[in-house]
Scaffold this motif. Structure first.
Motif, PDB file in Angstrom:
ATOM      1  N   SER A  52       0.856  -1.190   0.000  1.00 15.71           N
ATOM      2  CA  SER A  52       0.000   0.000   0.000  1.00 15.71           C
ATOM      3  C   SER A  52       0.891   1.239   0.000  1.00 15.71           C
ATOM      4  O   SER A  52       2.103   1.160   0.240  1.00 15.71           O
ATOM      5  N   VAL A  53       0.284   2.381  -0.262  1.00 14.76           N
ATOM      6  CA  VAL A  53       1.040   3.630  -0.356  1.00 14.76           C
ATOM      7  C   VAL A  53       1.121   4.302   1.011  1.00 14.76           C
ATOM      8  O   VAL A  53       0.379   3.960   1.945  1.00 14.76           O
ATOM      9  N   GLY A  54       2.050   5.279   1.121  1.00 15.66           N
ATOM     10  CA  GLY A  54       2.179   6.051   2.355  1.00 15.66           C
ATOM     11  C   GLY A  54       3.495   5.794   3.064  1.00 15.66           C
ATOM     12  O   GLY A  54       4.360   5.042   2.603  1.00 15.66           O
ATOM     13  N   GLU A  55       3.656   6.455   4.214  1.00 12.80           N
ATOM     14  CA  GLU A  55       4.853   6.306   5.025  1.00 12.80           C
ATOM     15  C   GLU A  55       4.843   4.959   5.737  1.00 12.80           C
ATOM     16  O   GLU A  55       3.859   4.595   6.384  1.00 12.80           O
ATOM     17  N   LYS A  56       5.936   4.218   5.612  1.00 11.08           N
ATOM     18  CA  LYS A  56       6.081   2.921   6.264  1.00 11.08           C
ATOM     19  C   LYS A  56       7.329   2.955   7.156  1.00 11.08           C
ATOM     20  O   LYS A  56       8.281   3.686   6.886  1.00 11.08           O
ATOM     21  N   SER A  57       7.283   2.169   8.208  1.00 12.28           N
ATOM     22  CA  SER A  57       8.439   2.048   9.098  1.00 12.28           C
ATOM     23  C   SER A  57       8.745   0.569   9.303  1.00 12.28           C
ATOM     24  O   SER A  57       7.893  -0.184   9.782  1.00 12.28           O
ATOM     25  N   ILE A  58       9.942   0.168   8.904  1.00 12.44           N
ATOM     26  CA  ILE A  58      10.394  -1.206   9.138  1.00 12.44           C
ATOM     27  C   ILE A  58      11.050  -1.245  10.502  1.00 12.44           C
ATOM     28  O   ILE A  58      12.056  -0.562  10.740  1.00 12.44           O
ATOM     29  N   GLU A  59      10.477  -2.008  11.418  1.00 17.51           N
ATOM     30  CA  GLU A  59      10.930  -2.015  12.803  1.00 17.51           C
ATOM     31  C   GLU A  59      12.376  -2.460  12.931  1.00 17.51           C
ATOM     32  O   GLU A  59      12.907  -3.135  12.038  1.00 17.51           O
ATOM     33  N   PRO A  60      13.042  -2.106  14.034  1.00 16.50           N
ATOM     34  CA  PRO A  60      14.447  -2.484  14.205  1.00 16.50           C
ATOM     35  C   PRO A  60      14.632  -3.997  14.250  1.00 16.50           C
ATOM     36  O   PRO A  60      13.764  -4.740  14.723  1.00 16.50           O
ATOM     37  N   ALA A  61      15.770  -4.438  13.730  1.00 18.02           N
ATOM     38  CA  ALA A  61      16.183  -5.837  13.868  1.00 18.02           C
ATOM     39  C   ALA A  61      17.073  -5.944  15.100  1.00 18.02           C
ATOM     40  O   ALA A  61      17.917  -5.082  15.352  1.00 18.02           O
ATOM     41  N   THR A  62      16.876  -7.011  15.890  1.00 16.94           N
ATOM     42  CA  THR A  62      17.608  -7.171  17.151  1.00 16.94           C
ATOM     43  C   THR A  62      18.449  -8.437  17.104  1.00 16.94           C
ATOM     44  O   THR A  62      17.955  -9.509  16.733  1.00 16.94           O
ATOM     45  N   LEU A  63      19.727  -8.292  17.475  1.00 15.65           N
ATOM     46  CA  LEU A  63      20.641  -9.438  17.517  1.00 15.65           C
ATOM     47  C   LEU A  63      21.037  -9.700  18.965  1.00 15.65           C
ATOM     48  O   LEU A  63      21.553  -8.816  19.657  1.00 15.65           O
ATOM     49  N   ASN A  64      20.787 -10.912  19.440  1.00 17.61           N
ATOM     50  CA  ASN A  64      21.214 -11.360  20.774  1.00 17.61           C
ATOM     51  C   ASN A  64      22.423 -12.280  20.606  1.00 17.61           C
ATOM     52  O   ASN A  64      22.386 -13.214  19.789  1.00 17.61           O
TER      53      ASN A  64
END
Length: 568
Positions: free
Chosen positions: A213-225
């Motif tokens: 879909s259109v619009g502003e998107k935010s790809i959440e942070p990736a976390t490394l343990n």
């Protein structure tokens, strides 16, 4: 460490009880203290990925510590410890609650005041500020190949882990990619690189993303343990660490308005279309395959069968599409082929119009149309024709032979003029006389019956009924191949339906078959069943479906029942 802390607390508790009992026996006075609550850390300046220890101390007794307000750190419990002191006959007790804190980002991070419940009284600790700086030993980053894609355009999300020191047990908690379709591209890449004069091992993961879909998107942070390994003289030390990327912002642009005449296919990328006929010359009832191939890069897996204008004189049987699509660093690319079997029902010369495809070209930022050339088809009459035997009289006429009457001068038999030449003969009985009269008639009837049985009938209804029976008999033969078997079933069903109409023919459409049966008194249910069976046989014949034993037997039984029902 947790188990050691619990055992230490139990041991200290037992010692405390023993000391209390001994003091009570010895008469040592005990002084009561109010709870004293403190919170402190072992260091106030760390790097991202390093951990620090938080201790909450409760003097005068135990309590319950609420650590839920801590959000900038991952909290790992390290157990508790208890100490007892006796000074000048007075005893005091202190319980320490230990936690390992792993910072989740860099900057000035705060450990907020924590609540401690001691015997129903709630105490508050003081807030603590910790300076967290970027790590030069281990760090992670994430980025996308195009932060401003069109809706439906492909882009690459890349996660990289850089480590200049050893790490152990890395576990990645990747983004959910909400608002995108996502697919990992191959396996992770491992290589060495130099950043600011320092060499790092780099682990790289790539994902193909397509915005929905259109619009502003935010790809959440990736976390490394993981655990950061620090060498020691005897044994290496392992310190838990957490590394987190920044959120990635993506602005998805809508496709521009489209006002073209060709229907938009929904494909976004770069594409081409081709069409090919297996055979451009065929007979009525034969089949040829039309193959339409889409090639290119983009969301080709979403391609649907293009609109094809087929003349009404053809039956069309579509097959399942075939895909040959690869996923690489440039995205999805390959080809998708749509096939359809075309069966002509009338001879003539035909032209298949050009097939057009409209897609959005992301490199040009505009809609493009590609098309195939026109295809010509030549259809001849069917080779399967009823051979009618025609009998005609000879052209030469047989002239009667005339012969002059001659008198021989004597009779054939001598005449007897005496009365004694007359004799009385025995008369015939009526039964014998009747039999003698009937014998010629019986011979005549038998001759007519023989001729009727042996002579080929010119009645179309009878011819088609016989043809249906013969085709059904051929289908029952074990030596019949799959294609011949289906042709026999088709011929049997079409022939028995045409026999009801009293006409000859080679093929019927489903609607024609149903219409003939309805017009000759059959119910709608029977007409629809016959048309459905005809479609089922043709689909099996031209769609390329394999004939297993069960499906073959099912078709044969259904066709037998339908032919017998229509023949009765």
């Amino acid at each position: 460490m947790d188990g050691f802390g619990v055992r230490g607390e139990r041991c200290a508790g037992r010692i405390f009880l023993c000391v209390m009992l001994m003091l009570a026996i010895a008469g040592v006075p005990m002084k009561a203290y109010s709870a004293d609550i403190r919170a402190y850390v072992d260091q106030k300046s760390v790097q991202v990925g390093e951990s620090l220890q938080l201790t909450v101390s409760v003097s005068g007794g135990g309590g319950d510590v609420d650590i839920s307000p801590i959000h900038d750190f991952k909290v790992i419990s390290r157990g508790t410890s208890t100490s007892v002191q006796i000074i000048n006959g007075s005893m005091s007790r202190e319980t320490a609650y230990n936690y390992a804190l792993i910072p989740l980002r860099e900057g000035n991070l705060s450990i907020p005041p924590l609540s401690v419940n001691v015997d129903g009284t709630v105490y508050q600790t003081q807030a603590i500020t910790v300076q967290v700086s970027a790590s030069r030993n281990v760090f992670v980053e994430a980025q996308v190949s195009n932060p401003n894609p069109y809706q439906g355009e492909q882009m690459i999300y890349t996660f990289k882990l850089y480590n200049a020191v050893r790490i152990a047990n890395p576990k990645l908690d990747g983004p959910k990619f909400a608002g995108f379709t996502a697919k990992e591209i191959g396996e992770s890449k491992i290589y060495r690189t130099v950043i600011s004069g320092r060499e790092y091992d780099c682990n790289e993961l790539n994902y193909m993303l397509i915005p929905l879909s259109v619009g502003e998107k935010s790809i959440e942070p990736a976390t490394l343990n993981c655990y950061v390994v620090k060498p020691r003289s005897i044994f290496d030390s392992f310190f838990p660490a957490i590394f987190r990327t920044e959120a990635v912002k993506v602005n998805v642009k809508p496709l521009p308005p489209y006002n073209g005449d060709v229907k938009f296919s929904g494909l976004v990328g770069k594409f081409d279309i081709q069409a090919q006929l297996e055979n451009s010359r065929l007979n009525v009832g034969d089949s040829t395959t039309l193959a339409i191939t889409l090639k290119g890069a983009g969301n080709i897996m979403d391609a649907e069968s293009p609109e094809i204008k087929i003349p009404e004189e053809f039956k069309v049987y579509k097959d399942n599409p075939e895909e040959d699509i690869q996923l690489g660093m440039s995205g999805y690319s390959g080809r998708k082929t749509f096939r359809a079997a075309l069966v002509p029902i009338k001879e003539g010369n035909y032209v298949l119009e050009a097939i057009q495809l409209c897609y959005f070209d992301v490199s040009k930022g505009s809609y493009e149309v590609c098309s195939t050339p026109k295809l010509a088809l030549s259809v001849s009459p069917s080779k399967e024709k009823d051979k009618l035997e025609v009998t005609s009289a000879t052209s030469e006429q047989v002239k009667p032979l005339k012969k002059k009457v001659e008198f021989t001068g004597r009779d054939i038999l001598p005449l007897k003029e005496e009365l004694d030449a007359l004799e009385t003969r025995k008369s015939l009985s009526p039964i014998r006389f009747a039999l003698l009269l009937l014998i010629p008639a019986l011979f005549c009837l038998m001759a007519k019956l023989f001729l009727a049985l042996t002579r080929k009938s010119d009645d179309p209804a009878r011819l088609m009924a016989q043809r249906a029976e013969k085709a059904l008999k051929d289908a029952c033969s074990c030596e019949t191949s799959g294609e011949e078997f289906l042709s026999c079933l088709y011929r049997a069903l079409v022939s028995v339906i045409l026999s009801k109409a009293g006409t000859k023919g080679e093929s019927l459409t489903y609607s024609e078959a149903a219409q003939i049966l309805r017009s000759y008194g059959y119910t709608d249910e029977t007409a629809e069943q016959a048309a459905g069976l005809l479609e089922k046989i043709e689909s099996a014949k031209f769609s390329g479906r394999g004939l297993d034993k069960d499906f073959r037997e099912e078709l044969l039984v259904e066709t037998k029942q339908m032919v017998r029902s229509l023949s009765s």
